[in-house]
Structure formats: structure tokens, C-alpha cells
Design a protein around this motif. Structure first.
Motif, PDB file in Angstrom:
ATOM      1  N   THR A 106     -38.989 -12.231 -83.818  1.00  0.00           N
ATOM      2  CA  THR A 106     -38.335 -13.305 -84.558  1.00  0.00           C
ATOM      3  C   THR A 106     -37.987 -14.476 -83.657  1.00  0.00           C
ATOM      4  O   THR A 106     -38.226 -15.643 -83.999  1.00  0.00           O
ATOM      5  CB  THR A 106     -37.060 -12.773 -85.248  1.00  0.00           C
ATOM      6  OG1 THR A 106     -37.415 -11.712 -86.135  1.00  0.00           O
ATOM      7  CG2 THR A 106     -36.373 -13.878 -86.029  1.00  0.00           C
ATOM      8  N   ASN A 107     -37.414 -14.177 -82.479  1.00  0.00           N
ATOM      9  CA  ASN A 107     -37.022 -15.252 -81.563  1.00  0.00           C
ATOM     10  C   ASN A 107     -38.208 -16.102 -81.135  1.00  0.00           C
ATOM     11  O   ASN A 107     -38.136 -17.338 -81.106  1.00  0.00           O
ATOM     12  CB  ASN A 107     -36.339 -14.669 -80.327  1.00  0.00           C
ATOM     13  CG  ASN A 107     -34.868 -14.399 -80.547  1.00  0.00           C
ATOM     14  OD1 ASN A 107     -34.336 -14.653 -81.625  1.00  0.00           O
ATOM     15  ND2 ASN A 107     -34.200 -13.881 -79.537  1.00  0.00           N
ATOM     16  N   LEU A 110     -39.311 -18.403 -83.923  1.00  0.00           N
ATOM     17  CA  LEU A 110     -38.378 -19.497 -84.199  1.00  0.00           C
ATOM     18  C   LEU A 110     -38.261 -20.469 -83.026  1.00  0.00           C
ATOM     19  O   LEU A 110     -38.065 -21.673 -83.221  1.00  0.00           O
ATOM     20  CB  LEU A 110     -36.997 -18.940 -84.544  1.00  0.00           C
ATOM     21  CG  LEU A 110     -36.905 -18.099 -85.823  1.00  0.00           C
ATOM     22  CD1 LEU A 110     -35.489 -17.567 -86.021  1.00  0.00           C
ATOM     23  CD2 LEU A 110     -37.339 -18.899 -87.040  1.00  0.00           C
ATOM     24  N   VAL A 113     -40.509 -23.562 -83.015  1.00  0.00           N
ATOM     25  CA  VAL A 113     -40.306 -24.651 -83.979  1.00  0.00           C
ATOM     26  C   VAL A 113     -40.028 -25.941 -83.217  1.00  0.00           C
ATOM     27  O   VAL A 113     -39.117 -26.005 -82.392  1.00  0.00           O
ATOM     28  CB  VAL A 113     -39.142 -24.340 -84.936  1.00  0.00           C
ATOM     29  CG1 VAL A 113     -38.825 -25.559 -85.808  1.00  0.00           C
ATOM     30  CG2 VAL A 113     -39.485 -23.142 -85.812  1.00  0.00           C
ATOM     31  N   VAL A 208     -43.951 -20.220 -88.935  1.00  0.00           N
ATOM     32  CA  VAL A 208     -43.248 -19.027 -88.473  1.00  0.00           C
ATOM     33  C   VAL A 208     -43.978 -17.757 -88.880  1.00  0.00           C
ATOM     34  O   VAL A 208     -44.076 -16.807 -88.092  1.00  0.00           O
ATOM     35  CB  VAL A 208     -41.808 -19.026 -89.021  1.00  0.00           C
ATOM     36  CG1 VAL A 208     -41.129 -17.672 -88.787  1.00  0.00           C
ATOM     37  CG2 VAL A 208     -40.992 -20.137 -88.375  1.00  0.00           C
ATOM     38  N   ILE A 231     -34.422 -13.985 -92.373  1.00  0.00           N
ATOM     39  CA  ILE A 231     -34.379 -15.373 -91.912  1.00  0.00           C
ATOM     40  C   ILE A 231     -33.940 -16.294 -93.042  1.00  0.00           C
ATOM     41  O   ILE A 231     -33.075 -17.171 -92.871  1.00  0.00           O
ATOM     42  CB  ILE A 231     -35.757 -15.811 -91.377  1.00  0.00           C
ATOM     43  CG1 ILE A 231     -36.086 -15.075 -90.072  1.00  0.00           C
ATOM     44  CG2 ILE A 231     -35.801 -17.328 -91.154  1.00  0.00           C
ATOM     45  CD1 ILE A 231     -37.506 -15.308 -89.576  1.00  0.00           C
ATOM     46  N   ALA A 356     -32.279 -19.505 -84.239  1.00  0.00           N
ATOM     47  CA  ALA A 356     -31.861 -19.640 -85.633  1.00  0.00           C
ATOM     48  C   ALA A 356     -30.629 -20.531 -85.753  1.00  0.00           C
ATOM     49  O   ALA A 356     -30.516 -21.340 -86.680  1.00  0.00           O
ATOM     50  CB  ALA A 356     -31.570 -18.254 -86.224  1.00  0.00           C
ATOM     51  N   ILE A 359     -31.749 -24.134 -85.383  1.00  0.00           N
ATOM     52  CA  ILE A 359     -32.398 -24.621 -86.605  1.00  0.00           C
ATOM     53  C   ILE A 359     -31.357 -24.925 -87.677  1.00  0.00           C
ATOM     54  O   ILE A 359     -31.409 -25.974 -88.334  1.00  0.00           O
ATOM     55  CB  ILE A 359     -33.423 -23.587 -87.106  1.00  0.00           C
ATOM     56  CG1 ILE A 359     -34.624 -23.532 -86.146  1.00  0.00           C
ATOM     57  CG2 ILE A 359     -33.881 -23.911 -88.530  1.00  0.00           C
ATOM     58  CD1 ILE A 359     -35.579 -22.387 -86.420  1.00  0.00           C
TER      59      ILE A 359
END
Length: 415
Positions: A106-107, A110, A113, A208, A231, A356, A359
Motif C-alpha cells: 500500500t505504501n 501511494l 502519487v 494505485v 484506502i 495516505a 494525500i
């Protein structure tokens, strides 16, 4: 259950939480026995140091909800069941090495981005929302703006087409509202995520979903779908409330009036102030004790549920030297400045990932800046006392935020 357990319900959680947490602290200390719906016992941790200790020791206080000693007594239709997350195969409830690997997937997705590109997406979506209301001279900012902006942006980041984002937005609202369309909303989101993952296996994109597939560390497509749901679900409502709570603060507190005349630094200050005093995530479930222990002089038994009292810990007078001695919360004598030692994004192994948080901050700050630019004389159309909060001890946000302003023309995509 403790005879003096505090019911985790009632309007004071959303009308006067600071005073309520202070009374809890005076009567029970930093670890409070509470009763969940159905007289289900739990512990609410509102001491700053105690919460830090709990979140720093994932071996003693685990995220594995299967440890809960109360499961045999919990009915299948218990209203908090989905919040506890039994047997949900997502990043939220995994522990140990599997959790570490899922966090990495996940990291990495993200972190990639592009922040400049993200800001452009937020500006575009925010302008579209403002275009719908700017000519009316009045609007309801929660329904017309704050509730829609985060999911529209997150849908774009994940890899959905713009025309799909409105359907995702409606499905998210249906699921969060918890009404008769809640299950249908959840199924719409799940089906959309599954179709997106399947599509990106054959048609990769700069999004993503593609990066999660490419960085996969042995997880199934369904596990990636569940993590994308996290997310969206965790990023949408908290960011929407961050936007709504910040705009409310700026409309009702003279300290932030400069923002309506171009003082952009005040937007960041107001957002930081909200994370201390009015954090969207008030209480989160939870952690479970893996063995008998003590916390804040309380005897905790193996299998006990620990609720994370983020706002209560933020209010702890031992770390808030400007806490009012006899008032209903924190004094308005000064801003919290750049102090970000709040618990609004949790702490420890299951802290909200830093990418996250970044963002969410870009979405919230850019969205607020856009609406202040577009509607510079915006003001409340009701008295501050008439504003209502969501009737929940868990998430703190506005149900409505009616405003009036001088009508302006729509941009129509031109900025």
C-alpha cells in the motif's frame, strides 16, 4: 461488566465531548470502563501516555480481533460488528509479518502519487463541485462539497474513469449512512474494485491499482481489493469531516478570518487545530489484550477490547498545558501551531500510512482553498449554535453546514 461503566452513547459525545472526557478522567482516570450497545464491556483509553503505551506494544495489545473474549456473546446482527472487523481479510486486521508486507504494498503504491498532479486533480474536482452551487448564492457545504470531494479524488487516484466516480461516491455515501442501501453500496464498491483489478491485470495504468498489482508480495487479487476498500473507506469519510470541521472553524472563529482575504497559512493552522480539538476520528475500535496486564492502574484481562480514545487523549491536561481548568475544553487563547503530536492518525504499527496522510492533507487543504477562492464572502446562514454534529461517539463531523455568499459565475473547467 463494571457497575460504573460509562455508556458509549448519548448526545454529549457530539455536543460537549471535551467536558465529557474531562469528567470521565476525573471519575475513572485515563482508562475508562465503558458499555457498548447491548451492554458489551470494553475499555476506553483517554490518557495520552496510556494510549501511546498501548499503541507502541502490538504484542501485548494486538489488532487481531479474533482474540476478543466477548465473541460468544455477540449476536450476528450486532450493530458494531462491521466496525470490529471479525474475519475481514484486509490490512486493518492482519498482524505480524503479513501486515508488514501488506503495508509495504500500500505504501509503495501511494508514495508514487505525484503531489503536483494530485493537487491538479483536487482543484479540478473541487471546481466542478463549486460550479454546481456558485450561482445560487447559498449552499449546504457538507452535502454539496465535503461529502463528495474526497471520494471523487480517490477514485481518480485508484484508476477509475471520471464518469465512474459519481457512482462510487453515491455507493460510499449509502454504505456510510447505514440505511437500507448500505449493503448495496458496499457491494457496488466491492464489485467496482474487483473489476478494476481485473482490468489492470491486462491494461496497466498510471494509478494505485496498477502499482499494487505490480508491487504484489504474494497476495491474492481479493486481498488487494480489500486493501483498496480500506484506502477508500478510511480516506473518504475522515477527510470529508476534516474539510467540514475546518470550514466550520474558519466560519465561526475570528482567529481564522484572514483566510477569507488570502491568508493561506491560516488554512493549514485551522486544519491542524481541528486535528487537536475536533478530530474526525474520536474513538476507534480497537486493540485486544493478548494476556492479563495493567494499564493506567486498571487490571486488563486477556481478550479485553481496548478502544482508542483519540480525542480524549488529545485533551489530556498532562500534555495540554493550556487546558482550561474549569471550562468545557481547551482555551481559545492560542493556536496549536505546528505541533502535530496529536493522535488523529493513530500511532505504532497500524498508524495511518504517511503517504495516505499526505494525500488526505492535499485533498483537504486544496479543496478548502478552492472554495475560499471561489466564494470569498461565504458566511454561515444559521447561527453557530444551530449547527448539528453526527450523533456518534466514533466519528465527529457536521451533518449540515449551510452557507450564503454572493453568486458568481461557473468556471466551466477554466481556471
Amino acid at each position: 461488566m463494571a457497575p460504573d461503566a460509562v455508556p458509549l452513547s448519548g448526545e454529549r459525545f457530539h455536543t460537549d465531548p471535551h467536558r465529557l472526557y474531562r469528567e470521565m478522567r476525573q471519575q475513572h482516570g485515563p482508562v475508562v470502563p465503558v458499555a457498548l450497545p447491548g451492554d458489551v464491556p470494553a475499555w476506553l483509553v483517554i490518557g495520552y501516555r496510556e494510549l501511546h503505551q498501548l499503541l507502541s506494544d502490538s504484542e501485548l495489545f494486538s489488532r487481531d480481533s479474533e482474540l476478543w473474549s466477548q465473541w460468544p456473546k455477540i449476536p450476528a446482527d450486532w450493530p458494531l460488528g462491521p466496525m470490529i472487523g471479525r474475519r475481514q481479510p484486509s490490512i486493518l486486521y492482519t498482524v505480524g509479518e503479513a501486515h508488514t508486507r501488506r503495508v509495504a504494498v500500500t505504501n509503495e503504491a501511494l508514495e508514487a502519487v505525484d503531489q503536483i498532479g494530485l493537487r491538479a486533480v483536487v482543484e479540478s474536482r473541487a471546481d466542478q463541485l463549486v460550479d454546481r452551487i456558485c450561482g445560487q448564492g447559498e449552499a449546504e457545504l457538507i452535502e454539496d462539497f465535503a461529502k463528495s470531494l474526497p471520494i471523487l479524488v480517490l477514485a481518480t487516484l485508484l484508476g477509475f474513469r471520471e464518469e465512474e466516480s459519481q457512482g462510487l461516491s453515491q455507493a460510499m455515501h449509502d454504505m456510510i449512512d447505514g440505511g437500507e442501501r448500505a449493503i448495496a453500496g458496499q457491494q457496488h464498491l466491492l464489485g467496482s474494485m474487483r473489476r478494476l483489478i481485473s482490468l489492470r491485470r491486462t491494461q496497466p495504468g498510471a494509478d494505485v491499482a496498477t502499482r499494487m498489482l505490480e508491487g504484489n508480495r504474494g497476495f491474492s487479487d481479493e486481498e488487494l481489493v480489500q486493501d483498496m476498500m480500506v484506502i477508500v473507506a478510511s480516506g473518504h469519510q475522515t477527510t470529508a469531516d476534516w474539510i467540514g470541521n475546518t470550514i466550520r472553524l474558519m466560519l465561526t472563529d475570528d482567529r481564522f478570518a484572514a483566510s477569507f482575504f488570502g491568508g493561506r497559512h491560516s488554512v493549514a493552522e485551522a486544519m491542524n487545530e481541528v486535528l487537536w480539538e475536533d478530530t474526525p476520528s474520536q474513538i476507534i475500535a480497537g486493540r485486544w489484550a493478548t494476556r492479563d496486564t495493567k494499564l493506567g492502574e486498571r487490571h486488563i484481562r486477556a481478550g479485553d477490547m481496548m478502544l482508542l480514545g483519540f480525542q480524549g487523549a488529545n485533551d489530556d491536561p498532562q500534555v495540554r498545558v493550556h487546558q482550561a481548568a474549569g471550562g468545557g475544553g481547551v482555551t481559545g487563547s492560542g493556536l496549536t501551531g505546528g505541533n502535530s503530536a496529536f493522535f488523529s492518525f493513530s500511532h505504532g504499527d497500524h498508524r495511518c500510512p504517511f503517504p495516505a496522510v499526505e494525500i488526505a492533507e492535499v485533498i483537504a487543504r486544496t479543496g478548502i482553498e478552492v472554495i475560499l477562492d471561489r466564494l470569498p464572502d461565504m458566511d454561515l446562514s444559521v447561527s453557530p449554535a444551530a449547527l448539528n454534529r453526527r450523533p456518534s461517539p466514533w466519528l465527529r463531523g457536521m451533518t449540515t453546514l449551510p452557507v450564503r455568499f454572493t453568486p458568481t459565475p461557473a468556471l466551466g473547467g477554466q481556471r
